[in-house]
Design a protein around this motif. Structure first.
Motif, PDB file in Angstrom:
ATOM      1  N   ILE A 105       0.847  -1.205   0.000  1.00 46.85           N
ATOM      2  CA  ILE A 105       0.000   0.000   0.000  1.00 46.85           C
ATOM      3  C   ILE A 105       0.873   1.243   0.000  1.00 46.85           C
ATOM      4  O   ILE A 105       0.631   2.189  -0.764  1.00 46.85           O
ATOM      5  CB  ILE A 105      -0.968  -0.002   1.208  1.00 46.85           C
ATOM      6  N   LEU A 157       0.932   4.196  -2.757  1.00 49.83           N
ATOM      7  CA  LEU A 157       0.692   5.607  -2.428  1.00 49.83           C
ATOM      8  C   LEU A 157       1.808   6.487  -2.977  1.00 49.83           C
ATOM      9  O   LEU A 157       1.551   7.567  -3.519  1.00 49.83           O
ATOM     10  CB  LEU A 157       0.567   5.791  -0.913  1.00 49.83           C
ATOM     11  N   ASN A 203      -4.734   7.459   1.346  1.00 51.80           N
ATOM     12  CA  ASN A 203      -5.338   6.270   1.936  1.00 51.80           C
ATOM     13  C   ASN A 203      -5.922   6.664   3.285  1.00 51.80           C
ATOM     14  O   ASN A 203      -5.283   7.379   4.056  1.00 51.80           O
ATOM     15  CB  ASN A 203      -4.255   5.192   2.113  1.00 51.80           C
TER      16      ASN A 203
END
Length: 112
Positions: free
Chosen positions: A51, A55, A62
Protein backbone atom coordinates in the motif's frame (compact mmCIF):
# COMPACT_ATOMS: atom_id res chain seq x y z
CA UNK A 1 5.64 23.16 10.08
CA UNK A 2 7.26 21.92 13.26
CA UNK A 3 6.20 24.84 15.44
CA UNK A 4 2.45 24.34 15.22
CA UNK A 5 2.54 20.57 14.83
CA UNK A 6 4.74 19.69 17.82
CA UNK A 7 2.03 19.72 20.49
CA UNK A 8 -0.95 18.97 18.25
CA UNK A 9 -3.26 16.33 19.75
CA UNK A 10 -2.81 13.88 16.88
CA UNK A 11 0.19 11.90 15.71
CA UNK A 12 1.92 13.28 12.62
CA UNK A 13 4.63 11.22 10.97
CA UNK A 14 6.41 12.27 7.77
CA UNK A 15 8.62 10.10 5.57
CA UNK A 16 10.59 10.86 2.43
CA UNK A 17 10.10 9.12 -0.93
CA UNK A 18 12.33 6.24 0.17
CA UNK A 19 10.28 5.67 3.34
CA UNK A 20 12.77 7.19 5.80
CA UNK A 21 11.03 8.97 8.70
CA UNK A 22 12.10 12.63 8.57
CA UNK A 23 9.65 14.17 11.05
CA UNK A 24 7.58 13.08 14.05
CA UNK A 25 5.63 15.37 16.31
CA UNK A 26 5.50 14.70 20.07
CA UNK A 27 2.29 12.62 19.84
CA UNK A 28 3.81 10.46 17.09
CA UNK A 29 6.89 9.73 19.22
CA UNK A 30 4.60 8.94 22.18
CA UNK A 31 2.49 6.61 20.03
CA UNK A 32 5.14 4.93 17.87
CA UNK A 33 8.38 5.38 19.77
CA UNK A 34 11.17 7.42 18.24
CA UNK A 35 11.72 5.97 14.77
CA UNK A 36 13.18 9.15 13.31
CA UNK A 37 15.70 8.26 10.62
CA UNK A 38 14.40 4.70 10.27
CA UNK A 39 12.59 3.29 7.26
CA UNK A 40 8.84 2.74 7.70
CA UNK A 41 8.96 -0.42 5.62
CA UNK A 42 10.74 -2.21 8.48
CA UNK A 43 7.78 -1.86 10.82
CA UNK A 44 5.01 -2.83 8.38
CA UNK A 45 3.82 -6.16 7.02
CA UNK A 46 3.88 -7.07 3.31
CA UNK A 47 0.30 -5.88 2.71
CA UNK A 48 1.04 -2.48 4.28
CA UNK A 49 4.33 -2.17 2.38
CA UNK A 50 2.54 -2.71 -0.92
CA UNK A 51 0.00 0.00 0.00
CA UNK A 52 2.82 2.41 0.89
CA UNK A 53 4.55 1.64 -2.43
CA UNK A 54 1.30 2.33 -4.28
CA UNK A 55 0.69 5.61 -2.43
CA UNK A 56 4.19 6.80 -3.32
CA UNK A 57 4.11 5.68 -6.95
CA UNK A 58 0.57 6.93 -7.66
CA UNK A 59 0.69 10.03 -5.43
CA UNK A 60 -2.56 8.87 -3.86
CA UNK A 61 -4.09 9.00 -0.40
CA UNK A 62 -5.34 6.27 1.94
CA UNK A 63 -7.78 6.49 4.85
CA UNK A 64 -9.08 3.89 7.29
CA UNK A 65 -10.00 3.41 10.93
CA UNK A 66 -8.41 1.12 13.50
CA UNK A 67 -8.88 0.21 17.14
CA UNK A 68 -5.63 0.20 19.11
CA UNK A 69 -5.26 0.01 22.89
CA UNK A 70 -9.00 0.53 23.27
CA UNK A 71 -9.09 3.72 21.17
CA UNK A 72 -10.70 4.09 17.76
CA UNK A 73 -8.48 6.08 15.39
CA UNK A 74 -8.68 7.58 11.93
CA UNK A 75 -5.50 7.00 9.93
CA UNK A 76 -5.01 9.32 6.95
CA UNK A 77 -1.97 8.92 4.72
CA UNK A 78 -1.31 11.37 1.93
CA UNK A 79 1.62 12.46 -0.24
CA UNK A 80 3.55 15.68 0.23
CA UNK A 81 5.31 17.37 -2.65
CA UNK A 82 8.65 19.07 -3.27
CA UNK A 83 8.96 22.53 -4.84
CA UNK A 84 8.79 20.96 -8.33
CA UNK A 85 5.48 19.24 -7.56
CA UNK A 86 7.04 15.77 -7.38
CA UNK A 87 5.94 13.37 -4.62
CA UNK A 88 8.55 13.76 -1.89
CA UNK A 89 7.09 11.30 0.61
CA UNK A 90 4.05 10.62 2.78
CA UNK A 91 2.43 12.27 5.77
CA UNK A 92 0.41 10.13 8.17
CA UNK A 93 -2.12 11.64 10.56
CA UNK A 94 -3.38 9.38 13.36
CA UNK A 95 -6.38 10.94 15.10
CA UNK A 96 -8.34 9.49 18.02
CA UNK A 97 -12.05 9.35 17.20
CA UNK A 98 -14.18 10.08 20.28
CA UNK A 99 -16.92 7.59 21.19
CA UNK A 100 -20.28 8.76 19.91
CA UNK A 101 -18.75 11.34 17.58
CA UNK A 102 -21.60 13.03 15.70
CA UNK A 103 -21.77 12.98 11.91
CA UNK A 104 -23.41 15.85 10.01
CA UNK A 105 -24.50 15.52 6.40
CA UNK A 106 -23.78 18.96 4.92
CA UNK A 107 -25.30 17.90 1.59
CA UNK A 108 -28.79 17.76 3.09
CA UNK A 109 -30.66 21.04 3.07
CA UNK A 110 -31.98 21.27 6.61
CA UNK A 111 -32.08 23.83 9.35
CA UNK A 112 -30.04 22.16 12.09
Amino acid sequence: MKDWAEKLNCAITVCDAEGKVIYMNDKSVETNGNVLGKNIMGCHNERSRSIIDRLLSESSSNAYTITKKGQKKLIYQTPWYDEDGKTAGLVEFSIVIPDGMPHYDRDKASMQ
